[in-house]
Design a protein around this motif. Structure first.
Motif, PDB file in Angstrom:
ATOM      1  N   GLU A 220     -20.316 -59.155 -49.444  1.00 18.34           N
ATOM      2  CA  GLU A 220     -19.059 -58.404 -49.280  1.00 18.34           C
ATOM      3  C   GLU A 220     -19.216 -56.975 -49.793  1.00 18.34           C
ATOM      4  O   GLU A 220     -18.811 -56.015 -49.131  1.00 18.34           O
ATOM      5  CB  GLU A 220     -17.934 -59.098 -50.040  1.00 18.34           C
ATOM      6  N   LEU A 221     -19.818 -56.818 -50.971  1.00 13.39           N
ATOM      7  CA  LEU A 221     -19.992 -55.477 -51.525  1.00 13.39           C
ATOM      8  C   LEU A 221     -20.928 -54.647 -50.648  1.00 13.39           C
ATOM      9  O   LEU A 221     -20.717 -53.438 -50.466  1.00 13.39           O
ATOM     10  CB  LEU A 221     -20.535 -55.561 -52.951  1.00 13.39           C
ATOM     11  N   GLN A 222     -21.941 -55.268 -50.079  1.00 13.96           N
ATOM     12  CA  GLN A 222     -22.836 -54.554 -49.175  1.00 13.96           C
ATOM     13  C   GLN A 222     -22.071 -54.007 -47.969  1.00 13.96           C
ATOM     14  O   GLN A 222     -22.309 -52.880 -47.527  1.00 13.96           O
ATOM     15  CB  GLN A 222     -23.966 -55.467 -48.695  1.00 13.96           C
ATOM     16  N   SER A 223     -21.131 -54.800 -47.459  1.00 11.96           N
ATOM     17  CA  SER A 223     -20.309 -54.335 -46.333  1.00 11.96           C
ATOM     18  C   SER A 223     -19.453 -53.142 -46.738  1.00 11.96           C
ATOM     19  O   SER A 223     -19.344 -52.159 -45.987  1.00 11.96           O
ATOM     20  CB  SER A 223     -19.422 -55.485 -45.848  1.00 11.96           C
ATOM     21  N   HIS A 224     -18.845 -53.192 -47.930  1.00  9.58           N
ATOM     22  CA  HIS A 224     -18.043 -52.060 -48.406  1.00  9.58           C
ATOM     23  C   HIS A 224     -18.908 -50.817 -48.607  1.00  9.58           C
ATOM     24  O   HIS A 224     -18.487 -49.694 -48.282  1.00  9.58           O
ATOM     25  CB  HIS A 224     -17.352 -52.430 -49.713  1.00  9.58           C
TER      26      HIS A 224
END
Length: 621
Positions: A220-224
């Motif tokens: 999820e953080l990689q997507s953000h």
């Protein structure tokens, strides 16, 4: 990592002090924007709403204000979650905690003092939104505990990157050099962490389920971060000059970290995706969920109900088996029924045939209103092979997703899926998923009392769909032994769901033991049993979700006896009323349909189960 622990301290302080907002701004990632509405006092909010609403009979109704209050929360919550969208962010947890506490205070100070003016409808709404707000606050505390479990995987590198993404949301000025430094430092920390994980250093400190959640958090953080980089890259020359080189290597570092976590902490080897990972919530966790669902039974009592229902199913299975000539060995009769599947390419046509059969039956017997649009607009799609590993049977609602083999599957997988979706198993699945089940539910809940959609519960949405299987059984919808075995397979399956899901969360069964139970006592194909258990415990479903099918159905079944069986409503009026009241715990629905007033401190009290499996003429409609 002083910064990270300062955030932890702040969050604990916010929880213990009802999320008061007079916190030193230096202690937070950022200061969230607060609109005038968010800072208003409760009585000001109500006065503003009264001035802008359309009065009825010359004055505004407190019940109407409460409806608007619930609608406001639904939309506010959507906006807050869209904006504060990083699930591991302490800023998000703090802001949501502030919001829920403000709304909870308003609910008490404004609406409870006018309890006598609410009426039964308003009383139910007040209790529903009170329970909802409490559950959301409890959920935030639970998430906080989960974040503590993720610290060994996240704390050395994630917090500065979370801050970058949150600064981007508010378009706060920052130095590109500082962003490059954050990426560089975090990149080195990620490399060191991945090496440490591969060396086995974290195996004893991070549970399998915490590691499973950590993978989702990293992805999820990689997507953000990808969105953050795309927002500034090529538009800001200084950003490109400082950040581009550091960013080019960073996504691959996170991918390597995910691979290390999966292999060495979760236990998923490269190329595999079939691990069953779950975290029991314990008896206290189940009791808290039962309180929220307004169910006055203990986990042990519910397991006993599941066992009683299973015993009834087994007796009926033996009767059908004897009718087919297999004697008391009902598993052999079940094996025969599994062979009665259609050939490849034919399943989609069978689905439509079975859907039409169900609609014709409930319409002929005047059981429920199925509007023309609800019957003509549902669509059919095919489920991917990957999705069938988690959902080996049909899914439905706005459309029906057909589970059936593809040419990419092995022979054994093809046969197991075809056997598990044979004609007679599919017969119940189709009307459970479409009309009069989930598809009809979605038609009504998108049109009637839509503000109650936020009170969704498996005991209503799944319980009501399975309840149709129970009352159609009583009416003789299953006329042949094959049809009876098809319906009993699912009824037995739902009884076993109560048993294995609650025993898993009580730490009394392992996932493998749950699979074995479904195979040995439910007659499942092993592949479909594995998919069922994987689906139950991978974190996408609440601990009570699987138990909610049969327990919710038993609640509707008991309510039908009270209302239709005693002549208070016709069968059609009863079913239409259920759908038009929208979703909620069934004890609240019972109060609405019976017109019973409730106290503001209402506690679960309805003992709905008596073990009876016989319908009576009076409530056949």
């Amino acid at each position: 990592m002083r910064y990270f622990y300062v955030l932890i301290t702040l969050f604990i302080f916010c929880i213990s002090s009802s999320f008061e907002t007079n916190v030193d701004s230096k202690m937070v990632l950022k200061k969230p924007r607060v609109s005038p509405r968010d800072g208003a006092e409760p009585h000001v909010l109500l006065e503003t709403r009264n001035r802008t609403s359309t009065p009825k009979h010359g004055k505004s109704s407190i019940a109407e204000d409460l409806t608007q209050f619930i609608q406001d929360i639904s939309v506010d919550e959507r906006d807050l979650n869209d904006f504060y969208s990083i699930s591991i962010s302490p800023t998000r947890l703090r802001r949501l905690g502030e919001y829920y506490t403000e709304r909870q205070n308003e609910l008490v100070t404004v609406f409870r003092s006018s309890w006598d003016e609410l009426g039964v409808d308003g009383e139910v709404d007040w209790l529903l939104i009170r329970g909802y707000l409490k559950r959301q606050q409890d959920s935030l505390r639970s998430i906080w505990v989960q974040l503590k479990d993720l610290e060994p995987v996240l704390k050395s590198w994630a917090p500065p990157l979370v801050e970058l993404c949150e600064q981007r949301e508010e378009v706060i000025r920052f130095e590109a050099k500082d962003a490059a430094q954050a990426l560089s430092d975090s990149g080195r920390a990620v490399d060191a962490l991945a090496s440490s994980i591969r060396a086995g250093d974290l195996k004893s400190t991070v549970s399998e389920f915490a590691a499973y959640r950590a993978v989702s958090a990293v992805e999820e953080l990689q997507s953000h971060l990808t969105e953050w980089y795309g927002f500034y890259a090529t538009y800001d020359p200084m950003f490109d000059w400082w950040v581009k080189q550091e960013w080019q290597q960073f996504p691959s570092k996170l991918s390597e970290l995910v691979a290390a976590i999966n292999e060495h902490l979760v236990g998923i080897k490269p190329g595999e995706d079939d691990a069953i990972v779950g975290q029991p919530v314990g008896r206290d966790g189940i009791l808290a969920d039962l309180q929220a669902e307004i169910i006055p039974y203990s986990p042990e009592e519910l397991i006993k109900i599941g066992e009683t229902e299973y015993d009834w199913c087994e007796k009926e299975m033996i009767k059908a088996s004897q009718d087919l000539g297999y004697g008391k060995d009902w598993l052999k009769a079940l094996e025969y029924v599994k062979t009665l599947h259609v050939e490849p390419g034919e399943q989609i046509y069978l689905v439509h045939e079975l859907a039409n059969e169900a609609v014709e039956y409930v319409t002929k017997h005047d059981m429920v209103t199925i509007p023309r649009i609800a019957n003509e607009t549902w669509r059919t799609t095919m489920m991917s092979p990957a999705a069938q590993k988690v959902n080996p049977f049909f899914l439905g609602g706005t459309l029906i997703q057909v589970s059936y083999p593809t040419n990419s599957m092995s022979y054994s997988d093809k046969m197991m899926i075809m056997r598990g979706n044979n004609r007679y198993f599919s017969r119940s699945t189709v009307f459970h998923e479409m009309n009069p089940g989930h598809h009809l539910q979605y038609y009504y809940i998108s049109r009637y009392k839509t503000y109650r959609g936020m009170f969704t519960t498996p005991f209503w949405i799944e319980g009501n769909a399975f309840y149709w299987e129970m009352i159609l059984w009583d009416r003789g919808f299953a006329a042949t032994p094959e049809e009876k075995i098809g319906m009993l397979f699912w009824r037995m399956h739902r009884a076993l769901r109560i048993i294995f899901s609650l025993k898993f969360h009580l730490n009394l069964m392992t996932p493998q033991e749950c699979i074995d139970m479904l195979v040995e006592k439910g007659g499942h194909e092993r592949a479909t049993a594995e998919g069922e258990v994987r689906r139950s415990f991978n974190g996408d479903y609440s601990p009570l979700y699987q138990a909610g099918y049969m327990l919710g159905a038993l609640q509707f079944y008991a309510l039908r006896k009270e209302i239709v069986g005693r002549g208070s409503m016709t069968e059609r009026a009863f079913h239409d009323a259920i759908l038009k009241q929208n979703q909620m715990p069934i004890e609240m629905l019972r109060a609405l349909l019976k017109g019973e007033h409730l106290n503001w401190d209402h506690k679960p009290s309805w003992k709905f189960y008596d073990g009876s499996h016989k319908d009576t003429k009076s409530h056949r409609g």
